[in-house]
Design a protein around this motif. Structure first.
Motif, PDB file in Angstrom:
ATOM      1  N   ASN A   1       0.868  -1.161   0.083  1.00 53.70           N
ATOM      2  CA  ASN A   1      -0.027   0.012   0.023  1.00 53.70           C
ATOM      3  C   ASN A   1       0.678   1.212   0.040  1.00 53.70           C
ATOM      4  OD1 ASN A   1      -1.302   2.181   1.292  1.00 53.70           O
ATOM      5  ND2 ASN A   1      -3.056   0.805   1.497  1.00 53.70           N
ATOM      6  N   HIS A   2       0.533   2.174  -0.966  1.00 52.28           N
ATOM      7  CA  HIS A   2       1.480   3.178  -1.291  1.00 52.28           C
ATOM      8  C   HIS A   2       1.446   4.185  -0.074  1.00 52.28           C
ATOM      9  CE1 HIS A   2       3.140   6.481  -3.718  1.00 52.28           C
ATOM     10  NE2 HIS A   2       2.345   7.364  -2.916  1.00 52.28           N
ATOM     11  N   CYS A   3       0.507   4.416   0.836  1.00 54.27           N
ATOM     12  CA  CYS A   3       0.110   5.273   1.983  1.00 54.27           C
ATOM     13  C   CYS A   3       1.092   4.689   3.004  1.00 54.27           C
ATOM     14  CB  CYS A   3      -1.273   5.400   2.307  1.00 54.27           C
ATOM     15  SG  CYS A   3      -2.260   5.720   0.787  1.00 54.27           S
ATOM     16  N   ILE A   4       0.969   3.387   3.237  1.00 51.70           N
ATOM     17  CA  ILE A   4       1.791   2.696   4.330  1.00 51.70           C
ATOM     18  C   ILE A   4       3.318   2.888   3.975  1.00 51.70           C
ATOM     19  CG2 ILE A   4       2.180   0.469   5.278  1.00 51.70           C
ATOM     20  CD1 ILE A   4      -0.530   1.219   5.867  1.00 51.70           C
ATOM     21  N   GLY A   5       3.599   3.015   2.638  1.00 52.33           N
ATOM     22  CA  GLY A   5       4.951   2.943   2.279  1.00 52.33           C
ATOM     23  C   GLY A   5       5.572   4.520   2.776  1.00 52.33           C
ATOM     24  N   HIS A   6       4.810   5.369   2.672  1.00 50.90           N
ATOM     25  CA  HIS A   6       5.092   6.741   2.952  1.00 50.90           C
ATOM     26  C   HIS A   6       5.220   6.846   4.805  1.00 50.90           C
ATOM     27  CE1 HIS A   6       5.216   9.772  -0.203  1.00 50.90           C
ATOM     28  NE2 HIS A   6       3.964   8.956  -0.716  1.00 50.90           N
ATOM     29  N   ILE A   7       4.307   6.125   5.303  1.00 54.01           N
ATOM     30  CA  ILE A   7       4.329   6.342   6.757  1.00 54.01           C
ATOM     31  C   ILE A   7       5.667   5.543   7.479  1.00 54.01           C
ATOM     32  CG2 ILE A   7       3.105   5.641   9.002  1.00 54.01           C
ATOM     33  CD1 ILE A   7       0.420   5.726   7.270  1.00 54.01           C
ATOM     34  N   GLU A   8       5.847   4.196   6.833  1.00 54.00           N
ATOM     35  CA  GLU A   8       6.624   3.446   7.203  1.00 54.00           C
ATOM     36  C   GLU A   8       8.364   4.203   7.027  1.00 54.00           C
ATOM     37  OE1 GLU A   8       6.476   1.621   9.779  1.00 54.00           O
ATOM     38  OE2 GLU A   8       4.348   1.145   9.523  1.00 54.00           O
ATOM     39  N   MET A   9       8.196   4.698   5.944  1.00 55.36           N
ATOM     40  CA  MET A   9       9.733   5.329   5.549  1.00 55.36           C
ATOM     41  C   MET A   9       9.778   6.721   6.472  1.00 55.36           C
ATOM     42  SD  MET A   9      11.790   4.749   3.399  1.00 55.36           S
ATOM     43  CE  MET A   9      13.375   5.354   3.365  1.00 55.36           C
ATOM     44  N   GLY A  10       8.806   7.299   6.617  1.00 53.09           N
ATOM     45  CA  GLY A  10       8.651   8.591   7.444  1.00 53.09           C
ATOM     46  C   GLY A  10       9.086   8.202   8.775  1.00 53.09           C
ATOM     47  N   ARG A  11       8.830   7.001   9.445  1.00 45.64           N
ATOM     48  CA  ARG A  11       9.126   6.607  10.776  1.00 45.64           C
ATOM     49  C   ARG A  11      10.631   6.136  10.851  1.00 45.64           C
ATOM     50  NH1 ARG A  11       6.096   1.829  12.353  1.00 45.64           N
ATOM     51  NH2 ARG A  11       7.027   2.123  14.347  1.00 45.64           N
ATOM     52  N   LEU A  12      10.991   5.523   9.744  1.00 39.36           N
ATOM     53  CA  LEU A  12      12.513   4.943   9.406  1.00 39.36           C
ATOM     54  C   LEU A  12      13.238   6.025   9.666  1.00 39.36           C
ATOM     55  CD1 LEU A  12      14.456   2.651   9.174  1.00 39.36           C
ATOM     56  CD2 LEU A  12      14.027   3.227   6.655  1.00 39.36           C
ATOM     57  N   ILE A  13      13.113   7.052   8.822  1.00 39.16           N
ATOM     58  CA  ILE A  13      14.044   8.105   8.535  1.00 39.16           C
ATOM     59  C   ILE A  13      14.238   9.238   9.979  1.00 39.16           C
ATOM     60  CG2 ILE A  13      14.638  10.350   7.079  1.00 39.16           C
ATOM     61  CD1 ILE A  13      15.077   7.696   5.671  1.00 39.16           C
ATOM     62  N   THR A  14      12.791   9.245  10.517  1.00 35.38           N
ATOM     63  CA  THR A  14      12.793  10.309  11.581  1.00 35.38           C
ATOM     64  C   THR A  14      13.309   9.792  12.775  1.00 35.38           C
ATOM     65  OG1 THR A  14      10.495  10.025  11.578  1.00 35.38           O
ATOM     66  CG2 THR A  14      11.447  11.725  10.115  1.00 35.38           C
ATOM     67  N   GLY A  15      12.834   8.438  12.966  1.00 25.69           N
ATOM     68  CA  GLY A  15      12.734   7.619  14.235  1.00 25.69           C
ATOM     69  C   GLY A  15      11.548   8.107  14.955  1.00 25.69           C
ATOM     70  N   ALA A  16      10.577   8.619  14.655  1.00 24.89           N
ATOM     71  CA  ALA A  16       9.166   8.929  15.256  1.00 24.89           C
ATOM     72  C   ALA A  16       8.820   7.601  15.704  1.00 24.89           C
ATOM     73  CB  ALA A  16       8.143   9.527  14.451  1.00 24.89           C
TER      74      ALA A  16
END
Lengths: 340, 225
Positions: A108-123
């Motif tokens: 899922n494209h949206c999940i891709g954005h969310i998981e990438m954001g969490r990985l890069i920022t550490g949120a």
């Protein structure tokens, strides 16, 4: 150790990324850019992807310096997105998965954005604002799903900005939103525009129609393009920050993550930061490499799914133009279930 | 605002507690939102203070429980409202409540919504955080639920509208707020709608049809990213 390759082509960006347990090995991208005043249509966008996908794949493999036999899983964007570009890239992913004899996962494209954001920022467990050309959602994690707390009830914020750029005949390179952002920096006069928030939901169609009908009149009355870009940004971003703040308060969350193409707008990031500071929360954002559609995020989300044991049958590896964020069960997240 | 104590920072406003004209009073100050343009901020704040005051007056004349309105101070962007000493938000109440109590509170929520919609008042921001349970006996005893009354708050996005469209959207906003934070949301919302139906005999059918339509609007929207 998991090495994943991701193929993304749901809109006008064609991206292929390779990731090894959260370490970026390659992140290659081409963007289909249309002339000023025009948007991208499915057929031409798919043609662009088809013409470029093998070159980008070679580039990504070269950059990563891995051998294809080292790849553990092939991931591609299943949806949401435009049908023809999605299908075109999915066919390539299916083909290489068979040639290389690797498992295939639709992401899922949206999940891709969310998981990438969490990985890069550490949120850790953020409330998420996902803003792009096709999506506008405020999301919170609860009971094994990314729940949509608020969203646009008509067009996406990026769509509103893109179409406004067409009215002004701004360049679509590198992106219409980027050019609006640069012009807005020199805006001085503030034009009051419609402001539409319904609970946690937002609406952008009214403000766009208002602009379509009045932009030329306003320009002839002494407002500059810069003023209009500035005023439009101030309004639509205020709507987004307001609903995000309401979601933060409702979910008692202290982390705000900004993802999607519009998420790399620095004015939006600044407004979000001020809001978060006022309430003791922290904002997390990424730059254009990870914010704008890319293959890496598909590879990363796919790797997370793969590690949690998800397998997809060949006949399920199709595409879906409409594929909501909240239908995916997040088998890879083990945090406590209810968000308070 | 002397001797008023800050008790909460919500999304919309800072909430202070104190005494005004000898009564326990809550001050809701819509402080300046620095993130937005001052022009926009002033307009929105003024609009919302007006909307909230109007809705409260409307509700009270229709016999709907809301806090009493003591003072409107546009200069400090504040509303002075009745303070409920012994109260809990529906959100916090539901977290701890048994199935039986949830059934009761869901009924009361549905009945309250039926009443505001019956009077053509649209709340605009219905969440379980914007519904208070007040213990009438002043004992903070919510376990028995016998002396509890339900009070609606936060009318900043309220407006008047007689159409099923806006009422349907109102219910939809609440449904999603419940889904995003509560366990077993389907059961709770079904109970709320059950009460809504029986307390709003003349209007519920149209509104609930609209609600179904609004839901599919959310679901079937074309999403491209």
């Amino acid at each position: 150790m998991v090495i994943a390759i991701g193929f993304e082509g749901s809109a006008n960006k064609l991206g292929i990324g390779i990731i090894k347990d959260g370490t970026v090995l390659a992140n290659c991208r081409r963007t289909y850019i249309t002339p000023p005043g025009a948007g991208f249509l499915p057929k031409e966008t798919a043609q662009h992807h088809r013409a470029n996908v093998l070159a980008v794949l070679k580039e990504a493999l070269d950059e990563s310096k891995i051998d294809v036999t080292d790849i553990d899983v092939v991931c591609y964007t299943k949806g949401p997105g435009m049908g023809a570009p999605l299908a075109c890239v999915a066919v390539v992913a299916r083909t290489v998965a068979q040639i290389w004899n690797k498992p295939l996962l639709g992401v899922n494209h949206c999940i891709g954005h969310i998981e990438m954001g969490r990985l890069i920022t550490g949120a850790k467990n953020p409330t998420i604002l996902y803003v792009s050309g096709g999506n506008t959602q405020v999301i919170a994690f609860s009971r094994k799903r990314y729940r949509i707390v608020g969203e646009t009830i008509d067009i996406a914020v990026g769509n509103c900005l893109d179409r406004f750029a067409r009215i002004l005949k701004l360049s679509n390179a590198p992106s219409p939103g980027y050019n609006i952002e640069q012009l807005a920096k020199n805006g001085i006069k503030f034009v009051p525009l419609p402001y539409c928030v319904k609970g946690m939901d937002v609406s952008f169609s009214g403000i766009l129609t208002y602009m379509e009908e009045r932009a030329n009149t306003l320009l002839s009355e002494g407002y500059t393009k810069e003023d209009l870009c500035f005023s439009l940004q101030e309004h639509v971003f205020a709507m987004l920050v307001e609903t995000s703040e309401r979601a933060l308060a409702h979910c008692n969350s202290h982390e705000m993550l900004l993802v999607g193409g519009v998420g790399c707008n620095e004015r939006l990031q600044e407004m979000m930061r001020i809001m978060c500071e006022e309430r003791g929360a922290k904002v997390f954002a990424t730059d254009e490499r990870y914010c704008i559609d890319n293959g890496l995020m598909i590879a990363h989300a796919g790797a997370e799914m793969f590690k949690s044991g998800i397998k997809m049958k060949w006949e399920d590896c199709t595409i879906m133009q409409r594929y909501r964020t909240d239908v995916v069960e997040t088998t890879w997240r083990n945090e406590h279930d209810v968000l308070y | 605002m002397k001797d008023f104590e800050l008790i909460k920072q919500g999304a919309e406003a800072r909430i202070y507690k104190g005494v005004y004209l000898g009564k326990p009073t809550l001050v809701k100050q819509r402080f300046e939102k620095k993130y937005r343009h001052p022009h926009l901020d002033n307009n929105l704040t003024k609009e919302r203070i007006k909307a909230e005051s109007r809705a409260i007056v409307r509700c009270r004349s229709a016999g709907i429980e809301t806090p009493s309105l003591y003072l409107i101070d546009l200069k400090t962007r504040s509303l002075y409202l009745e303070y409920f000493e012994h109260s809990i938000t529906a959100k916090d109440f539901i977290k701890e409540a048994s199935d039986e109590l949830i059934e009761k509170v869901a009924y009361d929520i549905g009945a309250a919504l039926a009443k505001i919609h019956g009077n053509n008042i649209i709340h605009g921001d219905l969440t379980t955080s914007n519904i208070l349970l007040v213990d009438k006996t002043g004992r903070n005893n919510f376990k028995s639920y016998s002396d509890v009354k339900l009070v609606l708050i936060d009318f900043g996005l309220a407006h008047m509208d007689s159409s099923p469209e806006d009422k349907g959207v109102d219910l939809y906003v609440l449904e999603r707020a419940i889904i995003s934070i509560h366990n077993n949301p389907d059961r709770m919302f079904a109970l709320i709608l059950k009460a809504y139906r029986s307390e709003y005999p003349n209007g519920h059918a149209e509104v609930l049809n609209k609600l179904d339509e609004v839901r599919t609007r959310g679901r079937k929207r074309l999403v491209i990213g």
